[in-house]
Motif scaffolding. Structure first.
Motif, PDB file in Angstrom:
ATOM      1  N   LYS A  75      51.028  28.307  48.642  1.00  0.00           N
ATOM      2  CA  LYS A  75      50.948  28.584  50.080  1.00  0.00           C
ATOM      3  C   LYS A  75      50.517  30.030  50.325  1.00  0.00           C
ATOM      4  N   SER A  76      51.071  30.964  49.522  1.00  0.00           N
ATOM      5  CA  SER A  76      50.690  32.381  49.667  1.00  0.00           C
ATOM      6  C   SER A  76      49.202  32.551  49.402  1.00  0.00           C
ATOM      7  N   GLY A  77      48.709  31.879  48.366  1.00  0.00           N
ATOM      8  CA  GLY A  77      47.290  31.957  48.027  1.00  0.00           C
ATOM      9  C   GLY A  77      46.425  31.433  49.159  1.00  0.00           C
ATOM     10  N   SER A  78      46.824  30.301  49.709  1.00  0.00           N
ATOM     11  CA  SER A  78      46.019  29.704  50.780  1.00  0.00           C
ATOM     12  C   SER A  78      46.057  30.568  52.045  1.00  0.00           C
ATOM     13  N   LEU A  79      47.254  31.093  52.382  1.00  0.00           N
ATOM     14  CA  LEU A  79      47.354  31.938  53.580  1.00  0.00           C
ATOM     15  C   LEU A  79      46.600  33.253  53.412  1.00  0.00           C
ATOM     16  N   SER A  80      46.727  33.871  52.227  1.00  0.00           N
ATOM     17  CA  SER A  80      46.044  35.154  52.029  1.00  0.00           C
ATOM     18  C   SER A  80      44.528  34.961  52.035  1.00  0.00           C
ATOM     19  N   PHE A  81      44.062  33.791  51.552  1.00  0.00           N
ATOM     20  CA  PHE A  81      42.632  33.494  51.605  1.00  0.00           C
ATOM     21  C   PHE A  81      42.185  33.398  53.067  1.00  0.00           C
ATOM     22  N   GLY A 110      38.486  45.659  50.061  1.00  0.00           N
ATOM     23  CA  GLY A 110      38.703  44.252  50.411  1.00  0.00           C
ATOM     24  C   GLY A 110      39.602  43.566  49.400  1.00  0.00           C
ATOM     25  N   PHE A 111      39.295  43.761  48.120  1.00  0.00           N
ATOM     26  CA  PHE A 111      40.116  43.142  47.072  1.00  0.00           C
ATOM     27  C   PHE A 111      41.544  43.677  47.109  1.00  0.00           C
ATOM     28  N   PHE A 112      41.649  44.989  47.316  1.00  0.00           N
ATOM     29  CA  PHE A 112      42.990  45.587  47.335  1.00  0.00           C
ATOM     30  C   PHE A 112      43.811  45.043  48.501  1.00  0.00           C
ATOM     31  N   LEU A 113      43.194  45.019  49.716  1.00  0.00           N
ATOM     32  CA  LEU A 113      43.919  44.517  50.889  1.00  0.00           C
ATOM     33  C   LEU A 113      44.269  43.042  50.736  1.00  0.00           C
ATOM     34  N   ASN A 114      43.352  42.267  50.143  1.00  0.00           N
ATOM     35  CA  ASN A 114      43.635  40.842  49.931  1.00  0.00           C
ATOM     36  C   ASN A 114      44.807  40.632  48.984  1.00  0.00           C
ATOM     37  N   SER A 115      44.825  41.421  47.899  1.00  0.00           N
ATOM     38  CA  SER A 115      45.940  41.247  46.958  1.00  0.00           C
ATOM     39  C   SER A 115      47.251  41.706  47.582  1.00  0.00           C
ATOM     40  N   MET A 116      47.192  42.757  48.426  1.00  0.00           N
ATOM     41  CA  MET A 116      48.400  43.211  49.125  1.00  0.00           C
ATOM     42  C   MET A 116      48.880  42.135  50.097  1.00  0.00           C
ATOM     43  N   THR A 117      47.927  41.505  50.807  1.00  0.00           N
ATOM     44  CA  THR A 117      48.274  40.427  51.740  1.00  0.00           C
ATOM     45  C   THR A 117      48.982  39.302  50.993  1.00  0.00           C
ATOM     46  N   PHE A 118      48.433  38.944  49.819  1.00  0.00           N
ATOM     47  CA  PHE A 118      49.036  37.883  49.010  1.00  0.00           C
ATOM     48  C   PHE A 118      50.469  38.240  48.635  1.00  0.00           C
ATOM     49  N   LEU A 119      50.670  39.476  48.164  1.00  0.00           N
ATOM     50  CA  LEU A 119      52.003  39.902  47.720  1.00  0.00           C
ATOM     51  C   LEU A 119      52.999  39.917  48.881  1.00  0.00           C
ATOM     52  N   LYS A 122      53.820  36.313  49.884  1.00  0.00           N
ATOM     53  CA  LYS A 122      54.664  35.712  48.851  1.00  0.00           C
ATOM     54  C   LYS A 122      56.100  36.241  48.955  1.00  0.00           C
ATOM     55  N   TRP A 123      56.223  37.553  49.170  1.00  0.00           N
ATOM     56  CA  TRP A 123      57.556  38.152  49.309  1.00  0.00           C
ATOM     57  C   TRP A 123      58.257  37.556  50.524  1.00  0.00           C
ATOM     58  N   TYR A 124      57.531  37.438  51.645  1.00  0.00           N
ATOM     59  CA  TYR A 124      58.119  36.912  52.875  1.00  0.00           C
ATOM     60  C   TYR A 124      58.590  35.469  52.670  1.00  0.00           C
ATOM     61  N   LEU A 125      57.739  34.628  52.082  1.00  0.00           N
ATOM     62  CA  LEU A 125      58.106  33.226  51.879  1.00  0.00           C
ATOM     63  C   LEU A 125      59.271  33.095  50.899  1.00  0.00           C
ATOM     64  N   ASN A 126      59.310  33.968  49.904  1.00  0.00           N
ATOM     65  CA  ASN A 126      60.377  33.925  48.899  1.00  0.00           C
ATOM     66  C   ASN A 126      61.723  34.366  49.440  1.00  0.00           C
ATOM     67  N   ASN A 127      61.703  35.368  50.336  1.00  0.00           N
ATOM     68  CA  ASN A 127      62.963  35.980  50.754  1.00  0.00           C
ATOM     69  C   ASN A 127      63.389  35.696  52.180  1.00  0.00           C
ATOM     70  N   LYS A 128      62.450  35.421  53.065  1.00  0.00           N
ATOM     71  CA  LYS A 128      62.816  35.262  54.472  1.00  0.00           C
ATOM     72  C   LYS A 128      62.834  33.814  54.918  1.00  0.00           C
TER      73      LYS A 128
END
Lengths: 132, 65
Positions: A75-81, A110-119, A122-128
């Motif tokens: 889900k994190s991958g799909s949302l960050s995409f 772009g790559f950096f912001l995308n990977s940050m978005t993914f992280l 993922k953190w939000y879905l895992n913890n919140k």
């Protein structure tokens, strides 16, 4: 390769080596490059610590991967995409508003912001919250 | 879909950690399940019900569509 953490450390070191070689062949290191290198180092340290912590848990017999963690990753991958389109849009707007960026800055940023978005997602879905 | 996992877990004196090990998932997954924030797979639902010696319908309440 003995473990995942040693693989992560090796990847980080190779990445850093590659970055330094690239910049040394391109007229030395400027402030922007120092910022990029610092970001890569921070990301690398984060990934290494995370991998090490996971390995430690596995050794203790704690389960680190299951069906929910796999779903969260997907889900994190799909949302960050999905959000990555907006990241590229921001760069286009920066050009429109007269902020000139070099190609490598756009791609790297772009790559950096995308990977940050993914992280972050993922953190939000895992913890919140994870709602299906 | 709602469930009685928390109720049954407390009744059977299991901690979240113990239950997670018994069914082979992370503790966080049990937390999400107890909060009704995650619909488990059929296999996980079956495993949880088996731990409590109940049928799936007794542990999970399905809502009519």
């Amino acid at each position: 390769m003995k473990s995942k953490s040693s693989f992560a450390v090796l990847t980080l070191l190779s990445l850093l080596f590659g970055v330094f070689v690239f910049f040394s062949f391109n007229g030395g290191v400027r402030t922007v490059e120092i910022v990029i290198i610092s970001m890569i180092v921070l990301l690398g340290i984060g990934v290494t610590i995370n991998t090490y912590a996971k390995e430690k848990k596995q050794k203790k017999g704690i389960i680190v991967e299951d069906e929910l963690s796999e779903k969260i990753k997907t889900k994190s991958g799909s949302l960050s995409f999905h959000y990555s389109y907006f990241v590229w849009l921001i760069f286009i707007y920066l050009e429109v508003f007269g902020i000139e960026l070099e190609t490598w800055e756009i791609i790297g940023g772009g790559f950096f912001l995308n990977s940050m978005t993914f992280l972050i997602i993922k953190w939000y879905l895992n913890n919140k919250s994870y709602e299906e | 879909m709602k469930n009685k996992i928390k109720l049954l877990r407390v009744e059977n004196n299991y901690t979240q950690e113990e239950l997670s090990k018994l069914v082979g998932v992370r503790r966080e997954t049990i937390v999400f399940l107890e909060k009704n924030q995650y619909n488990p797979s059929l296999l996980l639902a079956y495993n949880i019900s088996k731990v409590f010696n109940k049928s799936i319908e007794e542990v999970f309440q399905f809502e009519d569509v």
